[in-house]
Design a protein around this motif. Structure first.
Motif, PDB file in Angstrom:
ATOM      1  N   ASN A 251       0.832  -1.201   0.000  1.00  0.00           N
ATOM      2  CA  ASN A 251       0.000   0.000   0.000  1.00  0.00           C
ATOM      3  C   ASN A 251       0.868   1.254   0.000  1.00  0.00           C
ATOM      4  OD1 ASN A 251      -2.444  -1.307  -0.046  1.00  0.00           O
ATOM      5  ND2 ASN A 251      -2.713  -1.312   2.172  1.00  0.00           N
ATOM      6  N   TYR A 252       1.900   1.230   0.816  1.00  0.00           N
ATOM      7  CA  TYR A 252       2.781   2.393   0.908  1.00  0.00           C
ATOM      8  C   TYR A 252       3.513   2.638  -0.415  1.00  0.00           C
ATOM      9  CZ  TYR A 252       6.800   5.223   2.300  1.00  0.00           C
ATOM     10  OH  TYR A 252       7.763   6.195   2.364  1.00  0.00           O
ATOM     11  N   ILE A 253       4.050   1.569  -1.003  1.00  0.00           N
ATOM     12  CA  ILE A 253       4.852   1.717  -2.225  1.00  0.00           C
ATOM     13  C   ILE A 253       3.995   2.157  -3.405  1.00  0.00           C
ATOM     14  CG2 ILE A 253       6.193   0.441  -3.949  1.00  0.00           C
ATOM     15  CD1 ILE A 253       7.246  -1.299  -1.640  1.00  0.00           C
ATOM     16  N   LEU A 254       2.843   1.505  -3.586  1.00  0.00           N
ATOM     17  CA  LEU A 254       2.046   1.741  -4.791  1.00  0.00           C
ATOM     18  C   LEU A 254       1.314   3.072  -4.771  1.00  0.00           C
ATOM     19  CD1 LEU A 254       0.588  -1.839  -5.383  1.00  0.00           C
ATOM     20  CD2 LEU A 254       2.541  -0.749  -6.512  1.00  0.00           C
ATOM     21  N   ARG A 257       3.580   8.546  -5.703  1.00  0.00           N
ATOM     22  CA  ARG A 257       3.764   8.917  -7.107  1.00  0.00           C
ATOM     23  C   ARG A 257       5.213   8.739  -7.547  1.00  0.00           C
ATOM     24  NH1 ARG A 257       5.680  14.168  -7.790  1.00  0.00           N
ATOM     25  NH2 ARG A 257       4.641  14.342  -9.814  1.00  0.00           N
ATOM     26  N   GLU A 258       6.165   8.866  -6.595  1.00  0.00           N
ATOM     27  CA  GLU A 258       7.573   8.680  -6.942  1.00  0.00           C
ATOM     28  C   GLU A 258       7.836   7.289  -7.505  1.00  0.00           C
ATOM     29  OE1 GLU A 258       7.578  11.514  -3.349  1.00  0.00           O
ATOM     30  OE2 GLU A 258       6.493   9.749  -4.028  1.00  0.00           O
ATOM     31  N   THR A 259       7.113   6.276  -6.991  1.00  0.00           N
ATOM     32  CA  THR A 259       7.297   4.906  -7.477  1.00  0.00           C
ATOM     33  C   THR A 259       7.016   4.831  -8.972  1.00  0.00           C
ATOM     34  OG1 THR A 259       6.614   4.036  -5.318  1.00  0.00           O
ATOM     35  CG2 THR A 259       6.570   2.512  -7.194  1.00  0.00           C
ATOM     36  N   TRP A 260       5.926   5.447  -9.397  1.00  0.00           N
ATOM     37  CA  TRP A 260       5.518   5.358 -10.802  1.00  0.00           C
ATOM     38  C   TRP A 260       6.395   6.229 -11.695  1.00  0.00           C
ATOM     39  CZ3 TRP A 260       2.586   1.361 -11.398  1.00  0.00           C
ATOM     40  CH2 TRP A 260       1.816   0.922 -10.315  1.00  0.00           C
ATOM     41  N   ILE A 440       9.917  15.402  -8.595  1.00  0.00           N
ATOM     42  CA  ILE A 440      10.066  14.655  -7.338  1.00  0.00           C
ATOM     43  C   ILE A 440      10.554  15.605  -6.250  1.00  0.00           C
ATOM     44  CG2 ILE A 440      11.346  12.818  -6.163  1.00  0.00           C
ATOM     45  CD1 ILE A 440      11.422  11.286  -8.771  1.00  0.00           C
ATOM     46  N   ARG A 441       9.897  15.570  -5.111  1.00  0.00           N
ATOM     47  CA  ARG A 441      10.251  16.442  -3.991  1.00  0.00           C
ATOM     48  C   ARG A 441      10.978  15.660  -2.914  1.00  0.00           C
ATOM     49  NH1 ARG A 441       9.771  19.495  -7.304  1.00  0.00           N
ATOM     50  NH2 ARG A 441       8.259  21.171  -7.615  1.00  0.00           N
ATOM     51  N   PRO A 442      11.973  16.282  -2.264  1.00  0.00           N
ATOM     52  CA  PRO A 442      12.687  15.576  -1.192  1.00  0.00           C
ATOM     53  C   PRO A 442      11.804  15.368   0.014  1.00  0.00           C
ATOM     54  CG  PRO A 442      13.387  17.875  -1.326  1.00  0.00           C
ATOM     55  CD  PRO A 442      12.508  17.626  -2.512  1.00  0.00           C
ATOM     56  N   PRO A 443      12.008  14.263   0.748  1.00  0.00           N
ATOM     57  CA  PRO A 443      11.261  14.068   2.002  1.00  0.00           C
ATOM     58  C   PRO A 443      11.681  15.096   3.034  1.00  0.00           C
ATOM     59  CG  PRO A 443      12.985  12.446   1.822  1.00  0.00           C
ATOM     60  CD  PRO A 443      12.975  13.193   0.528  1.00  0.00           C
TER      61      PRO A 443
END
Length: 451
Positions: A251-254, A257-260, A440-443
């Protein structure tokens, strides 16, 4: 009966010496190794060299094997696709296997599998058996690229991760660089089947020092207190979380948006590197009419340049972090420079000489590998450590799918037209993907750091 005691100084001294000897032996057995994390990276560098030699051997011997087994160019593309199909599908579970078994055991299992598969290639009798054995190779090889980054996440702080990933990834290009002369030499003195037996055996030897050396830092008897403190605290505020996400792994990975974005990025840009692995030596023999020996003399320059791209891409992103740029932004800055260089690709086919073509290809390979190192390091920067292997596997599955699709397209383009449209297409992939990567934004962006 009265008890008697006898004072024997010799025995007391002997007993003391035995205890001291045992103590010294134990101290030697647990002697700390300085900079142990870099020894681990050295082993991962070697595993990646072996990984790429085991896949590159086919492209270098392609013309010899095609002539011997009566395989056409289109059939050769199907063989490459069989490897990439397995490679793509294996990534979907290789990351999960890595997270489940841990770095040490999973890496050993993967390299044993692919080494045996590479040796089995020597038994090929036609296009079907060749494709089947390369399929088996593709099942095992992705494990190197899910276990290695997990090792980096365990052993390195953020400021060193780009360089660490760059060094072990340089093993890929080093393997590709030394493969042409080494394999050409072996093939000129022995049958091509012997080459697969030789390259496959290297991985089985590598497993021995890996199993002896690798442990997690907090479990390793030879890591010094200073190095352990460095790993845990140097830039710890910029590291991914140590905890499993509350909503669960998938759930966390999918839902991120960074994953995709990262998956799509590798699907569209990694075909450039697949071309240089599987087709560029063939391009030099078929389109530039070089002999196998001539290919061996100049093709290594492309892969050496890619090596430099791996190391310098990681180094410069780390340098930017030391200057106050947050990790994700430092990676994207380096990727910007790489995206500017990649449009040189169409000039390769129109270059006046093979040497000039190889020179331009070297610049392209340098830029691509700098790009790839930074994209890969972003994963370690933004995802929690317990899911790093799974994320790498999922993102790399996009790479395999893109490679599989592009290999088929390259085979059809070369058969029906020429290599020219292939080089043109490769010039525009990275700039197009860059438009997505830069979003992509940094955490913990609000926590500080230059942008």
């Amino acid at each position: 009966m009265p008890m008697s005691f006898r004072f024997e100084p010799g025995k007391i001294m002997q007993s003391t010496e035995v205890r001291q000897g045992r103590s010294s032996a134990q101290e030697r057995a647990t002697r700390k190794w300085p900079n142990l994390r870099w020894w681990i990276i050295a082993l991962l560098f070697l595993s990646t060299v072996i990984n790429y030699m085991d896949r590159q051997n086919l492209s270098i011997l392609a013309r010899t094997i095609q002539d011997d087994l009566k395989i056409s160019d289109l059939q050769y593309s199907y063989v490459v696709q069989s490897f990439l199909l397995a490679y793509t599908l294996a990534y979907l579970f290789a990351g999960r296997v890595t997270d489940y078994l841990g770095t040490r055991l999973s890496m050993a299992a993967f390299i044993i599998w692919w080494s045996i598969a590479d040796m089995l290639t020597s038994l090929s009798r036609g296009v079907f058996s060749l494709g089947f054995f390369r399929f088996l190779l593709g099942v095992g090889e992705p494990g190197n690229y899910t276990a290695a980054p997990k090792a980096v996440s365990e052993w390195f702080p953020p400021k060193e991760r780009g360089l660490a990933i760059g060094i072990y990834t340089a093993g890929a290009t080093m393997g590709a660089a030394i493969a042409p002369p080494v394999i050409a030499f072996l093939a000129s003195h022995f049958h091509w089947r012997t080459v697969f037996l030789f390259t496959g055996s290297l991985g089985l030897v590598w497993v021995i020092p890996w199993l002896l050396l690798y442990r997690r830092p907090e479990e390793h008897p030879r890591v010094s207190a200073e190095e352990l403190e460095h790993i845990k605290n140097y830039g710890a505020s910029e590291s991914g979380s140590e905890e499993m996400p509350a909503e669960g792994r998938w759930n966390y990975i999918l839902k991120r948006r960074e994953t995709w974005i990262l998956m799509l990025g590798r699907m569209l840009t990694d075909p450039v590197w697949y071309f240089y692995l599987f087709w560029f030596p063939k391009y030099l023999t078929d389109a530039r009419h070089l002999s196998l020996a001539e290919v061996g003399r100049i093709a290594w320059m492309v892969y050496l340049a890619a090596d430099l791209g791996c190391i310098l891409g990681g180094y410069f992103s780390g340098l930017l972090i030391k200057r106050g740029i947050v990790p994700v932004r430092s990676r994207i800055w380096v990727m910007t420079l790489a995206a500017v260089l990649l449009p040189l690709s169409p000039l390769i086919h129109s270059a006046p000489t093979p040497l000039v073509a190889v020179g331009i290809a070297s610049v392209v390979a340098f830029a691509h590998m700098s790009w790839l190192i930074c994209l890969s390091t972003i994963i370690v920067d933004v995802y929690p450590k317990p899911v790093v292997g799974t994320v790498f596997g999922l993102v790399a599955a996009g790479s395999g799918f893109g490679g599989m699709l592009s290999t088929n397209l390259v085979g059809r383009a070369v058969t029906a037209y020429s290599y020219a449209p292939v080089f043109v297409a490769m010039g525009f992939l990275h700039p197009m993907v860059y438009l997505l990567i830069r979003t992509i934004r940094p955490p913990k962006a609000a926590a500080g750091g230059a942008d």
